[in-house]
Each structure stands twice: as C-alpha cells, then as structure tokens.
Design a protein around this motif. Structure first.
Motif, mmCIF file in Angstrom:
data_model
loop_
_atom_site.group_PDB
_atom_site.id
_atom_site.type_symbol
_atom_site.label_atom_id
_atom_site.label_comp_id
_atom_site.label_asym_id
_atom_site.label_seq_id
_atom_site.Cartn_x
_atom_site.Cartn_y
_atom_site.Cartn_z
ATOM 1 N N ILE A 1 0.595 25.338 -9.556
ATOM 2 C CA ILE A 1 1.207 24.034 -9.808
ATOM 3 C C ILE A 1 2.217 23.703 -8.718
ATOM 4 N N ASP A 2 3.068 24.653 -8.394
ATOM 5 C CA ASP A 2 4.085 24.422 -7.364
ATOM 6 C C ASP A 2 3.440 24.096 -6.014
ATOM 7 N N ALA A 3 2.357 24.782 -5.695
ATOM 8 C CA ALA A 3 1.685 24.553 -4.413
ATOM 9 C C ALA A 3 1.091 23.149 -4.351
ATOM 10 N N MET A 4 0.465 22.708 -5.440
ATOM 11 C CA MET A 4 -0.100 21.359 -5.462
ATOM 12 C C MET A 4 0.991 20.305 -5.359
ATOM 13 N N ALA A 5 2.059 20.486 -6.120
ATOM 14 C CA ALA A 5 3.159 19.517 -6.095
ATOM 15 C C ALA A 5 3.763 19.423 -4.697
ATOM 16 N N ALA A 6 3.962 20.564 -4.058
ATOM 17 C CA ALA A 6 4.543 20.572 -2.712
ATOM 18 C C ALA A 6 3.609 19.913 -1.706
ATOM 19 N N ASP A 7 2.318 20.159 -1.849
ATOM 20 C CA ASP A 7 1.333 19.564 -0.942
ATOM 21 C C ASP A 7 1.340 18.045 -1.067
ATOM 22 N N ILE A 8 1.375 17.553 -2.293
ATOM 23 C CA ILE A 8 1.384 16.104 -2.510
ATOM 24 C C ILE A 8 2.654 15.489 -1.938
ATOM 25 N N ALA A 9 3.796 16.057 -2.268
ATOM 26 C CA ALA A 9 5.067 15.500 -1.797
ATOM 27 C C ALA A 9 5.160 15.500 -0.278
ATOM 28 N N SER A 10 4.533 16.479 0.362
ATOM 29 C CA SER A 10 4.649 16.610 1.818
ATOM 30 C C SER A 10 4.029 15.440 2.570
ATOM 31 N N ARG A 11 3.125 14.714 1.929
ATOM 32 C CA ARG A 11 2.484 13.569 2.585
ATOM 33 C C ARG A 11 3.322 12.294 2.450
ATOM 34 N N PHE A 12 4.382 12.380 1.652
ATOM 35 C CA PHE A 12 5.187 11.199 1.359
ATOM 36 C C PHE A 12 6.650 11.457 1.714
ATOM 37 N N ASP A 13 7.437 10.421 1.600
ATOM 38 C CA ASP A 13 8.844 10.519 1.980
ATOM 39 C C ASP A 13 9.712 10.890 0.778
ATOM 40 N N PHE A 14 9.315 11.952 0.067
ATOM 41 C CA PHE A 14 10.137 12.460 -1.028
ATOM 42 C C PHE A 14 9.841 13.937 -1.218
ATOM 43 N N THR A 15 10.735 14.615 -1.917
ATOM 44 C CA THR A 15 10.562 16.037 -2.196
ATOM 45 C C THR A 15 10.122 16.219 -3.644
ATOM 46 N N VAL A 16 9.669 17.422 -3.955
ATOM 47 C CA VAL A 16 9.311 17.738 -5.338
ATOM 48 C C VAL A 16 10.528 17.560 -6.237
ATOM 49 N N ARG B 1 -3.611 4.390 -0.084
ATOM 50 C CA ARG B 1 -3.949 3.852 1.242
ATOM 51 C C ARG B 1 -2.750 3.982 2.168
ATOM 52 N N GLN B 2 -2.945 4.665 3.266
ATOM 53 C CA GLN B 2 -1.887 4.748 4.258
ATOM 54 C C GLN B 2 -1.751 3.401 4.963
ATOM 55 N N PRO B 3 -0.516 2.958 5.211
ATOM 56 C CA PRO B 3 -0.345 1.678 5.909
ATOM 57 C C PRO B 3 -0.910 1.742 7.321
ATOM 58 N N ASN B 4 -1.372 0.596 7.788
ATOM 59 C CA ASN B 4 -1.924 0.479 9.142
ATOM 60 C C ASN B 4 -3.094 1.425 9.381
ATOM 61 N N SER B 5 -3.886 1.647 8.336
ATOM 62 C CA SER B 5 -5.036 2.534 8.483
ATOM 63 C C SER B 5 -6.093 2.165 7.451
ATOM 64 N N GLU B 6 -7.212 2.837 7.554
ATOM 65 C CA GLU B 6 -8.303 2.653 6.597
ATOM 66 C C GLU B 6 -8.491 3.895 5.734
ATOM 67 N N ILE B 7 -7.525 4.795 5.744
ATOM 68 C CA ILE B 7 -7.718 6.075 5.062
ATOM 69 C C ILE B 7 -6.665 6.283 3.970
ATOM 70 N N PRO B 8 -7.021 7.046 2.936
ATOM 71 C CA PRO B 8 -6.068 7.355 1.869
ATOM 72 C C PRO B 8 -5.112 8.457 2.304
ATOM 73 N N ARG C 1 0.831 -1.212 0.000
ATOM 74 C CA ARG C 1 0.000 0.000 0.000
ATOM 75 C C ARG C 1 0.864 1.260 0.000
ATOM 76 N N GLU C 2 1.854 1.284 0.867
ATOM 77 C CA GLU C 2 2.715 2.467 0.965
ATOM 78 C C GLU C 2 3.487 2.704 -0.329
ATOM 79 N N LYS C 3 4.077 1.645 -0.874
ATOM 80 C CA LYS C 3 4.943 1.803 -2.044
ATOM 81 C C LYS C 3 4.146 2.117 -3.308
ATOM 82 N N VAL C 4 3.025 1.445 -3.521
ATOM 83 C CA VAL C 4 2.215 1.732 -4.707
ATOM 84 C C VAL C 4 1.627 3.140 -4.603
ATOM 85 N N SER C 5 1.222 3.533 -3.415
ATOM 86 C CA SER C 5 0.731 4.902 -3.218
ATOM 87 C C SER C 5 1.822 5.914 -3.538
#
Length: 215
Positions: free
Chosen positions: A195-210, A160-167, A113-117
């Motif tokens: 565009i920059d704001a959306m990209a930054a928001d998405i990356a912030s939920r994951f373990d990578f940068t824009v 899907r976030q690991p160990n949870s029921e939420i995206p 779930r984590e990696k495919v997400s």
C-alpha cells in the motif's frame, strides 16, 4: 466522467471538430440554440463536474461523483484553493471561446486537466492510506476505503497531463496496481508495504506528498 471531461470535450479534436472554430469565430449558432457548437462542447465538460450544482456559485458535495470528491479535496488544507482554480479555469475558458481566443481557451483546459487529475490522484492516495490505517481495528471500514481507492486508481488511466496527449499513469501501469490489489486473496493479502509503495508512486507524479494527501 473524468475521461469524457478531460480527454473528450476539452480536447481540440472535439472543440475544433469540423467547422467549429470557423463557426465560433463567425458567431454561427447551433440551429435553434443560443450557443455555438464549440461553446456547447465546453459546457458539456463543465456539466460533468457541476451538472447538478449551482453553475454560478458552486457549493460542491451535491452528487456522489467528482463534485463530491472535489469538495473533499478542497477541504484538505494542503489543497485549499483547487476548487476555485478549476471553476475559474472553466469560466475563463468559456469567456475565451466567446472572444475567439483559442490559445487562452487551451491554457484553461490544461489547468482543468491538471487540477482534476490531482483530485483523482489525491483521493486514490487518501483511501489507500486510510484503508491501511483502519482495517486492523475495523476491517469493514478498511476494506471499504480500499475499495474506494481501487476506483480512483482505475481512474488514473483517464487523467491527462497538461500540454500532452498522455495520462499521468498508463493503462499498463494502472493494471499493475490492480494486479497488486487483487493478487492472492485480494485486499486480505495486501500488505502495508505494498500500500505504501503504491501511494508513494502515485504521489510522485503529482505536486503533493503522501502525507499531504492523508492528514
């Protein structure tokens, strides 16, 4: 595909539905088949990613769906190893089912779930930034990139976030992104700052940068 894999077939509500766990533990096979129902559900999830690939030695980029974009993400040095992580989790999870180790099975489902997400999110960021940087000199290519990004942004609600029921992103959050993309004259009115704001928001939920997603 992502929704079926991450939220349906890898869920305990499907894997353990009815008497699946008891039947699997006792080696009860599906009628006229050589697998248990739980094994079959896990294999269904596997098929959404590797269905037309070599199941024993995936080569990737053999379809126009998740398999293709897993290869694209694996090819980025900042994400190298993610393809092996996903494949190994599928293999170990399947072996855990055979062994009746359901805790280990669920651990592997969480890795998948984590990696495919992460693949979905990385591609969303990649195409947003690629579209921003390309559209000035080549509007057709830039709009194509933004259209690809739109698809991956839409898919964020099925992560899907690991160990949870939420995206990683709720439908409400995804709808807000889409409203930004389609506001006014759509992509033609979309600003670099948006565009920059959306990209930054998405990356912030994951373990990578824009920057790591697009380099």
């Amino acid at each position: 595909m992502a929704d079926q894999m991450l939220n349906n077939y890898l869920s305990t509500s499907v894997l353990d539905a009815g008497t699946n766990r008891e039947d699997n533990t006792n080696g009860v096979l599906v009628t006229d088949k050589n697998y248990t129902n739980m094994e079959h559900k896990w294999d269904e999830a596997f098929g959404y990613l590797y269905g037309v690939d070599n199941a024993l030695n995936p080569v990737l980029d053999v379809d126009s769906f998740l398999n293709k974009y897993l290869e694209r993400t694996e090819g980025d040095a900042d994400f190298t190893g993610i393809a092996q992580d996903i494949y190994d989790a599928f293999k170990l999870g399947r072996a855990a089912i055979v062994a009746g180790d359901y805790d280990l099975r669920d651990q592997q489902a969480n890795i998948i779930r984590e990696k495919v997400s992460t693949v979905i999110a990385r591609m969303a960021v990649f195409y947003l930034i690629d579209g921003k940087e390309t559209r000035g000199a080549n509007p057709a290519a830039g709009l194509h990139d933004l259209s690809e990004g739109f698809g991956f942004i839409y898919s964020l609600q099925f992560t899907r976030q690991p160990n949870s029921e939420i995206p990683y992103f709720s439908k409400t959050e995804v709808d807000a992104f889409i409203n930004t993309l389609l506001d006014g004259n759509g992509f033609w009115d979309l600003t670099d700052a948006e565009i920059d704001a959306m990209a930054a928001d998405i990356a912030s939920r994951f373990d990578f940068t824009v920057e790591e997603a697009h380099n």
